[in-house]
Design an enzyme around this catalytic site. Sequence first.
Site, PDB file in Angstrom:
ATOM      1  N   GLU A 261       0.815  -1.215   0.000  1.00  0.00           N
ATOM      2  CA  GLU A 261       0.000   0.000   0.000  1.00  0.00           C
ATOM      3  C   GLU A 261       0.849   1.265   0.000  1.00  0.00           C
ATOM      4  O   GLU A 261       0.384   2.322  -0.368  1.00  0.00           O
ATOM      5  CB  GLU A 261      -0.975   0.007   1.170  1.00  0.00           C
ATOM      6  CG  GLU A 261      -0.298   0.143   2.486  1.00  0.00           C
ATOM      7  CD  GLU A 261      -1.153   0.913   3.457  1.00  0.00           C
ATOM      8  OE1 GLU A 261      -0.610   1.312   4.485  1.00  0.00           O
ATOM      9  OE2 GLU A 261      -2.354   1.122   3.189  1.00  0.00           O
ATOM     10  N   ASP A 303      12.262  23.474 -32.475  1.00  0.00           N
ATOM     11  CA  ASP A 303      12.459  24.616 -33.364  1.00  0.00           C
ATOM     12  C   ASP A 303      13.957  24.869 -33.444  1.00  0.00           C
ATOM     13  O   ASP A 303      14.750  24.152 -32.838  1.00  0.00           O
ATOM     14  CB  ASP A 303      11.656  25.839 -32.913  1.00  0.00           C
ATOM     15  CG  ASP A 303      11.946  26.219 -31.485  1.00  0.00           C
ATOM     16  OD1 ASP A 303      12.822  25.595 -30.877  1.00  0.00           O
ATOM     17  OD2 ASP A 303      11.299  27.147 -30.981  1.00  0.00           O
ATOM     18  N   ASP A 599       7.547  28.667 -28.506  1.00  0.00           N
ATOM     19  CA  ASP A 599       7.789  29.831 -27.664  1.00  0.00           C
ATOM     20  C   ASP A 599       6.734  30.925 -27.769  1.00  0.00           C
ATOM     21  O   ASP A 599       6.580  31.729 -26.881  1.00  0.00           O
ATOM     22  CB  ASP A 599       9.187  30.409 -27.911  1.00  0.00           C
ATOM     23  CG  ASP A 599       9.480  30.594 -29.386  1.00  0.00           C
ATOM     24  OD1 ASP A 599       8.512  30.606 -30.169  1.00  0.00           O
ATOM     25  OD2 ASP A 599      10.654  30.718 -29.756  1.00  0.00           O
ATOM     26  N   ASP A 603       1.792  29.087 -30.264  1.00  0.00           N
ATOM     27  CA  ASP A 603       2.297  27.723 -30.108  1.00  0.00           C
ATOM     28  C   ASP A 603       1.557  26.971 -29.005  1.00  0.00           C
ATOM     29  O   ASP A 603       1.654  25.747 -28.899  1.00  0.00           O
ATOM     30  CB  ASP A 603       3.787  27.735 -29.758  1.00  0.00           C
ATOM     31  CG  ASP A 603       4.648  28.108 -30.957  1.00  0.00           C
ATOM     32  OD1 ASP A 603       4.215  27.835 -32.085  1.00  0.00           O
ATOM     33  OD2 ASP A 603       5.736  28.668 -30.760  1.00  0.00           O
ATOM     34  N   ASN A 665       7.299  -9.403  -0.545  1.00  0.00           N
ATOM     35  CA  ASN A 665       5.967  -9.773  -0.064  1.00  0.00           C
ATOM     36  C   ASN A 665       5.632 -11.203  -0.473  1.00  0.00           C
ATOM     37  O   ASN A 665       5.094 -11.979   0.315  1.00  0.00           O
ATOM     38  CB  ASN A 665       4.912  -8.842  -0.649  1.00  0.00           C
ATOM     39  CG  ASN A 665       4.983  -7.458  -0.031  1.00  0.00           C
ATOM     40  OD1 ASN A 665       5.908  -7.172   0.716  1.00  0.00           O
ATOM     41  ND2 ASN A 665       4.034  -6.616  -0.345  1.00  0.00           N
ATOM     42  N   ASN A 693       7.921  -5.644   6.643  1.00  0.00           N
ATOM     43  CA  ASN A 693       7.331  -4.904   5.530  1.00  0.00           C
ATOM     44  C   ASN A 693       7.405  -3.409   5.676  1.00  0.00           C
ATOM     45  O   ASN A 693       7.650  -2.702   4.722  1.00  0.00           O
ATOM     46  CB  ASN A 693       5.867  -5.280   5.369  1.00  0.00           C
ATOM     47  CG  ASN A 693       5.767  -6.604   4.692  1.00  0.00           C
ATOM     48  OD1 ASN A 693       6.207  -6.745   3.578  1.00  0.00           O
ATOM     49  ND2 ASN A 693       5.251  -7.574   5.395  1.00  0.00           N
ATOM     50  N   ASP A 697      11.988  -3.255   4.580  1.00  0.00           N
ATOM     51  CA  ASP A 697      11.832  -3.227   3.118  1.00  0.00           C
ATOM     52  C   ASP A 697      11.744  -1.815   2.557  1.00  0.00           C
ATOM     53  O   ASP A 697      12.335  -1.509   1.524  1.00  0.00           O
ATOM     54  CB  ASP A 697      10.553  -3.960   2.704  1.00  0.00           C
ATOM     55  CG  ASP A 697      10.796  -5.444   2.596  1.00  0.00           C
ATOM     56  OD1 ASP A 697      11.959  -5.845   2.810  1.00  0.00           O
ATOM     57  OD2 ASP A 697       9.838  -6.171   2.297  1.00  0.00           O
TER      58      ASP A 697
END
Length: 859
Positions: A261, A303, A599, A603, A665, A693, A697
């Site tokens: 989670e 460009d 620019d 655009d 896990n 966990n 980890d």
Amino acid sequence: MAEPHMIQDPQGLTGAEIHRLRAEHGWNELPRGKRVSAAVVLLRQFTGVLVLMLIVAGLIALALGERVDALAIGAVVVLNGVLGFTQEWRAEQAMRALQAMLSPHATVIRDGQERVIPARELLPGDLILLAEGDRVPADAETLREVGLQIDESVLTGESVPVSKITAEPLFSGTTVTSGHAEARVTAIGTETEFGRVALLTGSVEDTPTTLQRELGILARQLGWVAIGVAVLVAAMGVWRGLETLQVFMLGLSMAVAMVPEGLPAVVTVTLALGAAAMARQNALVRNLQAVETLGAASVICTDKTGTLTENQMTVREIWTRDAAYEVTGSGYDPAGHVAQGGHKLRWGDDPVLDRACHVGLVCSHARLSREGETWVAHGDPTEAALIVLAHKAWAPTDARAPVIAELPFTSDRKRMSVLELGEGGGTVLTKGAPELVIGICDRVLTAHGPAPLTDEGADAAREAAHRMAERGFRVIALASREASGEMIEESRMVLVGLVGMIDPPRMEVAGAIRAARGAGIRTLIITGDHPATARNVADQLGIGAKRIVTGAELAKMDDAALAETLSQPVGFARVSPADKLRIVGALQALGETVAMTGDGVNDAPALRKADIGVAMAIRGTEVAKDAADLILLDDNYATIVGAIREGRRQFDNTRKFVRYLLSSNAGEVVALIVNTIMLAPLIFLPTQILWMNLITDGVTAVALGLEPSEKAQMRDPPRASTDRVLSLGSVTVIMAFGLYTGAAAVLLFEMLRPLGVDVARTAAFTGMVVFEKVSVFAFRSLRTPNWRLGLSGNPVLLLAFAAMISLQVAAVYWAPLQTLLQTVPLGWNEWGMIAALSLPLLIVPEILKSLGLFRGRAA
Ligand code: ATP
């Protein structure tokens, strides 16, 4: 940028006034919608469903008098919260710094000096200068304007721009679509119209990225599986006669063991830190999605001016009907001269040359200034180059007749005209792209005055422009005519001549283009300039455009023809912003992930449509920056490639720790299921699972996220946009690791059971932690062996490894942790067994990688 002669009150606010007004009015800003405080980030750590369940479980344990369990859960929850907080807070700070860098600027005149300041420093009474593409930074009143058109759609919803004349109000948040103006600020911050109707949210958005969404879904799916498995394991616990609390805890820790989670949060942190790393390399991303998408970019449409070239224009040649001139000197330094066949010329020597220099000087907004030893151009470099030319020709630059009207330059029109009111009447002066200027001329200036411009004459001029462009010059045609009234008529003009200016390519770009090509990323040059100039620059930089298609040719192509053209090595020249939009669409239809630079105001649609819109910080307008996902602080193409490299690294690293966390896990789940099926005593206690966990980890996973980019990363083709974080290959690798570590833990447990359950459980628990830590090295890269990656590449990972192993040693020998985790001391024998079982995790993957077995599958 406005002309100095436009300014009525050239002083603007003074230092003392600024001080007083600041005390009275404060800053030009709106209260931020959301600014997360440290407390909120900290509290957020304790709102996950599983964490809440843990807290409830801890309270239940406490109520039942199980103090040790309650304490253990409490400790894990707190430690997990602190770890999560430190990470997220760093990410939050990084994003905040980015936001500050993205804040808009305004051009003001204060103490008689024109300068650019952060828009939040504006005060009522400030004199501001507005130009095409600017966002109006505060409510203001126009004092002077030339062709000013404002897009007020943010306020009114009406998207057609409105013209504004002198003394009309301008509103904060609206944009200048064309023209320019000088205005006086009337209201700032919350006192503005915009401040009243709208609440600005921060400009860095935080909608979830594809990766975050994908991992969110994965976490949810695993959540359901986890609930199923947890119920099953709990049911078996009941069947074996465990206490209710223990069963509850077991089910809960199973769920915690299975659900990654924390993943979406870790991904956010990694992306945010990636954004900070990009910013250090001059690339600012406006949202986290951009970091991710950059890694998938397959085409860069760039460009030319400023991105591929220095945007340092210097006039080198002048062509008129009767003569050709050379210009010496370099940069914006006015030292240099104009010569014809080696003879220096001065003002008054040659009327045609004088006229050309005059048109260039007057039809311009640029200014030169001297800063120390160097000359600096303010405004458009093309125009600055013409001012420098006028100086070199000794043109009288001070005593100038007033300019009373202007038709501004736009990238669509590709030319600009002004009306100068001299003693003998008005004159229209025009400069612009040769094709568009020659087309409106019917006469040409000669040493004896204007002569008719015949078709051959026009062809000769076009041919001259073409020859200059072929050599890489930017070519500007100059023309003039007497005005018949106060209107600017761009027709029946007298062609004065052509000037050719150089704009040297940026040296570092050639290397970046090669790197991009190596990484399977195409570079398309898309410029408003002449096709021959585009060709020259493309060749010099090794872009490899076999054909340059012009805007006019593009207009004749249908979508199928365009798709066919785009499948070949091409470049585009003389395009308009609308053409850019069409090219992005066509590339996307071919399945490409497109980065597009831009620019100007026009655009913006192309930048929005592109997967990654890229705007320039120096040259770009506020409107373009607003529409972009990535802003280049140095306007440099090479920076885009650097950002793509960083984007790829972030994506790869995310993949690495996702695989790593899931394999850990998987190991725990395998061990628990086998253990339950064997009807043996519990192999891991719930608090031990939480410990593994949430504490050990997480730290290693974050360290894995800091892996430097693999060399091969820029040799691979871009990932397909359909590529998922977890491929089938990755799932196989995860399962293989899970099966081995799970089985090894069960083996340890079963072999040591004769010595007592406590020793066996401590050994299995410690073994699992060590296995998980050791596997992290395999996940650094699924194709390059560690001996080739080198261990020094990621010192944080080594540190995290050492720290987590030490923590586990403490868990086994330090009394308070022994109590919390219900461990007993292990002997050399047990450690030896753990080490022996860890060895294959270290060696086998390296052998497989060396044999190239993982390549192409899970990489
Ligand atoms: P890129 O899109 O690669 O940056 P560019 O800057 O040359 O190319 P534009 O700014 O659209 O593209 O300019 C297109 C053409 O318009 C130029 O080739 C030049 O001939 C002309 N031009 C550029 N600047 C001016 C100016 N200030 N006044 C008049 N004409 C100009």
